[in-house]
Write an enzyme that holds these catalytic residues in place. Structure first.
Site, short mmCIF file in Angstrom:
data_model
loop_
_atom_site.label_atom_id
_atom_site.label_comp_id
_atom_site.label_asym_id
_atom_site.label_seq_id
_atom_site.Cartn_x
_atom_site.Cartn_y
_atom_site.Cartn_z
N CYS A 27 -10.66 -5.33 -0.20
CA CYS A 27 -12.17 -4.00 -0.07
C CYS A 27 -12.30 -4.12 -0.86
O CYS A 27 -11.98 -5.53 -2.12
CB CYS A 27 -11.42 -2.74 0.25
N ASN A 87 0.62 -1.34 -0.11
CA ASN A 87 0.20 -0.17 0.20
C ASN A 87 0.56 0.76 0.18
O ASN A 87 2.03 0.97 0.73
CB ASN A 87 -1.15 -0.08 1.41
N GLU A 119 -3.05 -5.01 -2.56
CA GLU A 119 -3.51 -5.82 -3.65
C GLU A 119 -3.39 -5.68 -5.48
O GLU A 119 -3.40 -5.53 -6.04
CB GLU A 119 -4.85 -6.31 -3.46
N ASN A 134 -1.37 8.77 0.57
CA ASN A 134 -0.54 9.49 0.27
C ASN A 134 -1.50 10.91 1.15
O ASN A 134 -2.33 10.66 1.54
CB ASN A 134 -1.13 10.22 -1.77
N1 THU Z 1 -5.38 -1.79 2.84
C1 THU Z 1 -4.39 -2.60 1.94
O1 THU Z 1 -3.69 -2.26 1.49
N2 THU Z 1 -5.42 -3.45 1.45
C2 THU Z 1 -6.62 -3.94 2.05
O2 THU Z 1 -7.41 -4.94 2.21
C3 THU Z 1 -7.07 -3.14 3.47
C4 THU Z 1 -6.40 -1.60 3.58
C5 THU Z 1 -4.42 -0.09 3.52
C6 THU Z 1 -5.35 1.12 2.44
C7 THU Z 1 -4.20 2.03 3.71
O3 THU Z 1 -3.25 2.46 3.13
C8 THU Z 1 -3.86 1.18 4.87
O4 THU Z 1 -4.13 0.26 4.55
C9 THU Z 1 -5.11 1.28 5.64
O5 THU Z 1 -6.51 0.97 5.34
#
Ligand code: THU
Length: 142
Positions: free
Chosen positions: A99, A55, A68, A58
């Site tokens: 998500c 992830n 993902e 920003n």
């Molecule tokens: N996030 C992901 O990268 N994948 C997920 O399945 C759930 C959430 C990240 C988005 C954000 O940077 C942080 O986790 C908090 O939601």
């Protein structure tokens, strides 16, 4: 959700452990200065190649991107079109299912792919994507 898990994986054990190792390494590079929630993902394509993403947050929060979708984008950029599985690793206790937006994006490249969720404790559960995204759009690409 626990009751819905698929028990068996069709992915070979050594490939799966590689995917988990690479997802963990990706999480270590996560850029999450706002949530402090570090996520790494790896995807396996039908040629046996593995691509990773983390992830990336920003200051304009809406521009943040999940691990993902970044892994899926890396796979597409590397020539992949069909994905067999994704491993999602989070450094803490929680197991982190993709998500809704990520489920839909992943679905284009493998509507029935295995979704592996792994945490720092070594817990590991598996869902088929079509269970996480029932009746989603299913156009296959390529
Ligand atoms: N996030 C992901 O990268 N994948 C997920 O399945 C759930 C959430 C990240 C988005 C954000 O940077 C942080 O986790 C908090 O939601």
């Amino acid at each position: 959700m626990q009751g819905l898990r698929k028990l068996e994986s069709e992915i070979e054990a050594d490939i799966l452990s590689n995917m988990i190792r690479l997802a963990r390494a990706a999480a270590a590079n996560s850029h999450a200065p706002f949530s402090h929630f570090h996520v790494g993902a790896s995807v396996l394509d039908d040629r046996g190649r593995i691509y990773t993403g983390c992830n990336v947050e920003n200051i304009a929060f809406g521009l943040s991107m999940c691990a993902e979708r970044n892994a899926a984008a890396a796979a597409v950029c590397g020539g992949a079109r069909r994905l067999r599985a994704i491993a999602v690793y989070t450094a803490g206790e929680s197991l982190t299912p993709p998500c809704g937006a990520c489920r839909q994006v992943l679905s284009d490249f493998g509507p029935k792919m295995e979704v592996h969720l792994i945490n720092h404790e070594g817990e590991h559960i598996i869902y088929p994507l079509d269970l996480l995204l029932p009746t989603g759009a299913t156009a296959e690409v390529g």
